[in-house]
Design an enzyme around this catalytic site. Structure first.
Site, short mmCIF file in Angstrom:
data_model
loop_
_atom_site.label_atom_id
_atom_site.label_comp_id
_atom_site.label_asym_id
_atom_site.label_seq_id
_atom_site.Cartn_x
_atom_site.Cartn_y
_atom_site.Cartn_z
CG HIS A 370 43.23 54.06 81.66
ND1 HIS A 370 42.89 53.19 82.66
CD2 HIS A 370 42.07 54.59 81.22
CE1 HIS A 370 41.58 53.18 82.81
NE2 HIS A 370 41.06 54.03 81.95
CE LYS A 560 53.27 42.78 84.36
NZ LYS A 560 52.41 43.63 85.17
NE ARG A 561 49.12 43.86 74.30
CZ ARG A 561 48.27 44.23 73.36
NH1 ARG A 561 46.98 43.99 73.48
NH2 ARG A 561 48.70 44.83 72.27
CE LYS A 566 52.17 46.59 80.19
NZ LYS A 566 51.32 46.91 81.36
CB THR A 668 44.29 45.58 87.35
OG1 THR A 668 44.54 45.31 85.96
CG2 THR A 668 43.71 46.98 87.49
CE LYS A 672 42.79 41.39 87.25
NZ LYS A 672 42.95 41.60 85.81
C1 F55 Z 1 44.46 50.66 74.49
C2 F55 Z 1 44.38 51.39 73.35
C3 F55 Z 1 45.14 52.53 73.21
CL1 F55 Z 1 45.01 53.42 71.77
C4 F55 Z 1 45.96 52.95 74.21
C5 F55 Z 1 46.04 52.23 75.37
C6 F55 Z 1 45.29 51.09 75.50
C7 F55 Z 1 45.36 50.27 76.74
O1 F55 Z 1 44.96 49.12 76.70
N1 F55 Z 1 45.87 50.82 77.84
C8 F55 Z 1 45.94 50.19 79.04
O2 F55 Z 1 45.59 49.02 79.18
N2 F55 Z 1 46.37 50.91 80.08
C9 F55 Z 1 46.43 50.31 81.40
O3 F55 Z 1 45.23 50.61 82.09
C10 F55 Z 1 45.15 49.89 83.31
C11 F55 Z 1 43.81 50.18 83.93
O4 F55 Z 1 43.79 51.48 84.43
C12 F55 Z 1 46.31 50.25 84.23
O5 F55 Z 1 46.24 49.43 85.36
C13 F55 Z 1 47.65 50.06 83.51
O6 F55 Z 1 48.69 50.53 84.31
C14 F55 Z 1 47.62 50.80 82.19
O7 F55 Z 1 48.81 50.53 81.47
#
Ligand code: F55
Length: 820
Positions: A370, A560-561, A566, A668, A672
């Site tokens: 991801h 978003k986060r 971002k 994602t 939406k």
């Molecule tokens: C959570 C815990 C750790 Cl240790 C590292 C990353 C994450 C996390 O939440 N990553 C995350 O949300 N990545 C996102 O995944 C989405 C689904 O595939 C993507 O759409 C997005 O671009 C990506 O940042």
């Protein structure tokens, strides 16, 4: 995979006549399960009773699904994820069962408003962001497209923290989703497994390279107990299981110690066990790197694999056919230790030989990546890994030997071999979980086409060269049930009335809406619904923040986060530039705009927290400046979660997807918004590229550097200072922030943040700024031309069907899992 059927199913027409039966059931649950007299029941009691009554309507479907998988010997898919960001479940279940109207009527007959009690359900926030939400959308989609699937994760007592704003700063408070009980879950005490940590390893076989059979004697053991939640697919056709593990001690209390007066020591083991599944790590990029995190990862991986093997053996009595009947998908590297654990269980416990175990494991596992952010790639210090998982350490070395031998046979040079190794030896020696997941999987997928291409070129370049058939693209998707049908019921009803029901079973059919994009009567209704959703969002903002919004303004939303890549900061700096222009040219025909932000920052991510404060500082000044005359408002809505997104997405005109190209794996939220008829302003990053391809370049506003240009620019030596110097708008905005215009009480508050842009600007805010500002003015122009705007918004909805998670899941099923 059977095609969804559209006839003889409960959704059309609604069986209103069953409402009295359901009402009686709800009263029965209230009385005998909750122990409340309907005359004194509180709203929360009604919610619990309703969920229990609905849950009982799920159970037959659930058992049927389980039974038919067994009888027909279907392959089962196991989705291992440390995060499931589910949100509320009641509307999902009720709606997928086709019981929405019936439930509404039943409750009304009891004097209870469904919408009121639905709001009381706690969000299950067992995830950070996109990765966790994807897992939740996939669970619903797997049930909807009839894939026999189990989600495996952790039942955190405290999910993602609750965010409050204290004087514009983020404050984190514990989240307690289980405080009122969780009527959805079924505790399964009988499904419990021991999970070990530490201790010693005895070799039984003659091999001493880790490939012989060993006996691991853990120094510490805990029990994993299952809690099951039914996940109802669309039209209730299949119900799958989300199985979350909770840790408990083997001995709840050491009575000898207690009786000897050591009251604390008597409970130490118990506390240690319970700490394991206490709280979700709130970081979504920098892996925590703490021992507890590795313990969580191993705990749930081991319990899940033991459960998988038990189920398989019970049915087939042999493990040699495991990969024919079991597909295990690793949601990022968080469960990557499962690769070593499966090899251990097969060799040490089930006595297969090492090579066979290794091949079976690889045939079972698939790994989804991801992120490419280097700081997000998980690795564990060898001393920690070895101390906690001594047998797994041996297996990692043994596997590494195989892989490095293959690389040498393929004439890889030393640098390539070093990058492929499961052990990072560049500094403190560490286990690379991404490489372990890669070599232990037959499929490694990215979550958009661009992200997949970059995986091949960057982090996994050499592994891709060694195993060229493994990397593949699976562009993310979202469930259209939650993200259209439930969150935007009026738009859903209009679409249904306009193009019929077929899109409800095949979201691609939304394309039939395209021909209504220029139909004035349709467009009027479409835009009236958008306006009504904006009113609802405005009401939420008024209730929570006391800020009044004009629903006719352009609602520009970034949720978003909070992350530097971002670029929420680019958005707020652009707001400052716009503010400056409104003040200096008050008589221009400005398009009134509301910029809405929401999102959480990882508690230890200080730059992200500084950005939240900056947004709130800028908001206070702009919102209170009479010279602005309401032409621009800034709102930061606290405590972003799934339920808030369900209000903000339908109420948006403009979707901000403005990451530095090459950094957002997919996104994602972008899907939406498009589905709900918002225009995207975005870079060519992640799935924005596919959104452009689907909706057409005239229906999306793209700006800025491409991923390739970002790379070139960096390689050439990027100098933000000279870029800033050449942009009057940007210079002035940065100067205003840095001089304390927005922080009169502490004029240097944002100095560090601005300095990082001036001196380094790793995320290239400056390089993209002018293009972004110009794109925003293009947006204004289109918004002012209502027929043009509305036609584009309709076309966004019409062409978003491809982003249904059903499509994504079908691709996983046929190309990775060979299931369903
Ligand atoms: C959570 C815990 C750790 Cl240790 C590292 C990353 C994450 C996390 O939440 N990553 C995350 O949300 N990545 C996102 O995944 C989405 C689904 O595939 C993507 O759409 C997005 O671009 C990506 O940042």
């Amino acid at each position: 995979m059977s095609q969804p059927q559209t006839v003889d199913l409960p959704l059309a027409p609604p069986r209103r006549s069953d409402a009295p039966v359901l009402a009686a059931d709800i009263v029965e649950r209230l009385t005998y399960r909750i122990g409340k007299d309907p005359r004194v029941a509180e709203r929360h009691d009604w919610l619990s009773a309703t969920i229990l009554a609905i849950r009982d309507r799920v159970i037959d479907h659930w058992m049927d699904s389980t039974r038919s998988t067994y009888e027909q010997e279907h392959k089962r898919v196991y989705y291992l994820s440390l995060e499931f960001l589910i949100g509320r479940l009641m509307r999902d279940a009720v709606s997928n069962l086709g019981l929405l109207e019936e439930t509404r009527d039943a409750l009304a007959s009891l004097g209870v408003d469904l919408d009121v009690i639905a709001e009381l359900e706690a969000d299950a926030a067992l995830g950070n962001g996109g990765l966790g939400r994807l897992a939740a959308c996939f669970m619903e989609a797997m049930a909807s497209v009839d894939i026999p699937a189990y989600g495996y994760g952790i039942r955190y007592v405290n999910g993602l923290f609750r965010q409050e704003l204290h004087d514009g700063w983020q404050a984190e408070l514990p989240e307690t989703w289980l405080a009122d009980g969780n009527p959805w879950e079924f505790p399964r005490r009988e499904s419990s497994y021991e999970v070990g940590f530490g201790g010693t390893v005895d070799t039984v076989g003659s091999e001493t390279d880790g490939t012989g059979r060993c006996v691991w004697r853990p120094g510490e053991r805990v029990i994993a107990t299952a809690f099951d939640t039914p996940i109802v697919g669309w039209r209730g056709k299949r119900v799958n299981t989300l199985r979350l593990w909770s840790a408990r001690p083997i001995d709840p209390i050491l009575l000898d110690a207690f009786n000897a007066g050591d009251h604390i020591g008597a409970l130490a083991e118990s506390n240690r066990a319970e700490t394991l599944t206490r709280v979700l790590y709130p970081a979504d990029a920098n892996p925590a790197g703490q021992e507890l995190r590795l313990r969580q990862e191993f705990f749930f991986s081991s319990a899940s694999l033991q459960d998988i093997l038990r189920r398989h053996l019970q049915q087939y009595d042999s493990l040699t056919n495991l990969a024919d009947k079991v597909a295990i998908q690793l949601n990022d590297t968080h469960p990557a230790v499962a690769v070593a654990e499966l090899v251990r269980l097969l060799t040490d416990v089930h006595r297969l030989d090492f090579a066979a175990s290794w091949h079976i494991a690889r045939d079972c596992f698939g790994y989804t990546n991801h992120t490419l952010l280097p700081e997000a790639l998980e690795s564990w210090p060898i001393p920690l890994f070895e101390r906690l998982l001594p047998r797994h350490m041996q297996i990692v070395y043994a596997v590494n030997a195989i892989v490095l031998r293959e690389a040498r046979a393929a004439h890889f040079d030393e640098a390539s071999i070093r990058s492929i190794s499961l052990i990072d030896e560049s500094g403190e020696r560490r286990v690379r979980m991404g490489n372990l997941a890669f070599v232990g999987s037959h499929s490694i997928n990215g979550v958009s086409q661009l992200h997949t291409d970059l995986m091949k070129e960057t982090v996994f370049a050499n592994l891709h060269r060694l195993y060229p058939d493994r990397i593949n693209a699976k562009t993310n998707g979202i469930t259209p049930r939650r993200w259209l049908m439930q969150c935007n019921p009026d738009l859903f009803a209009l679409v249904r009335e306009t193009i019929g029901d077929a899109f409800m079973d095949d979201a691609a059919k939304l394309v039939d809406l395209d021909r209504f994009a220029d139909d004035p009567a349709f467009v009027e209704r479409f835009s009236a619904i958008k306006r009504e959703n904006k009113v609802k969002l405005s009401n939420l903002v008024a209730r929570r923040l006391g800020i009044r919004l004009d629903p006719d303004a352009l609602f520009d939303v970034q949720i978003k986060r909070i992350h530097e890549y971002k670029r929420q900061m680019m958005n707020i700096v652009e707001a400052v530039a716009l503010y400056d222009q409104i003040r200096s040219q008050p008589d221009r025909d400005w398009v009134p705009r509301v910029k809405l932000f929401a999102g959480k920052a990882a508690p230890s991510y200080l730059a992200a927290k500084g950005i939240i404060k900056l947004i709130n500082d800028v908001a206070r000044v702009i919102n209170n400046d009479p010279a602005v005359r309401g032409l621009l408002k800034i709102v930061f809505v606290p405590n972003y979660n799934v339920s808030l997104a369900e209000v903000m997405v339908p109420g948006a005109d403009l979707s901000e997807q403005i990451s530095t190209a090459g950094m957002e794996a997919s996104g994602t939220g972008n899907m939406k918004f498009a589905l709900n008829g918002a225009l995207t302003i975005g870079t060519l990053d992640g799935a924005n590229v596919e959104i452009r391809d689907q909706v057409g370049r005239e229906n999306i506003v793209i700006f800025g550097m491409t991923a390739e240009e970002v790379g070139t620019r960096r390689a050439e030596g990027y100098d933000p200072a000279s870029v800033i110097e050449n942009s009057r708008e940007l210079s002035q905005a940065l100067m205003a922030i840095e001089s304390g215009v927005f922080s009169p009480d502490d004029r240097t508050r944002h100095a560090d943040l601005i300095r990082s842009v001036r001196e380094r600007d790793w995320f290239m805010l400056a390089a993209d700024f002018d293009a972004y500002a110009a794109a925003q003015r293009r947006v204004d122009g289109i918004f002012a031309d209502k027929p043009a705007w509305h036609a584009k918004t309709v076309r966004n909805t019409a062409h978003s069907g491809w982003f249904s998670a059903d499509r994504t899941i079908r691709e996983y099923a046929s190309e990775i899992w060979r299931a369903g």
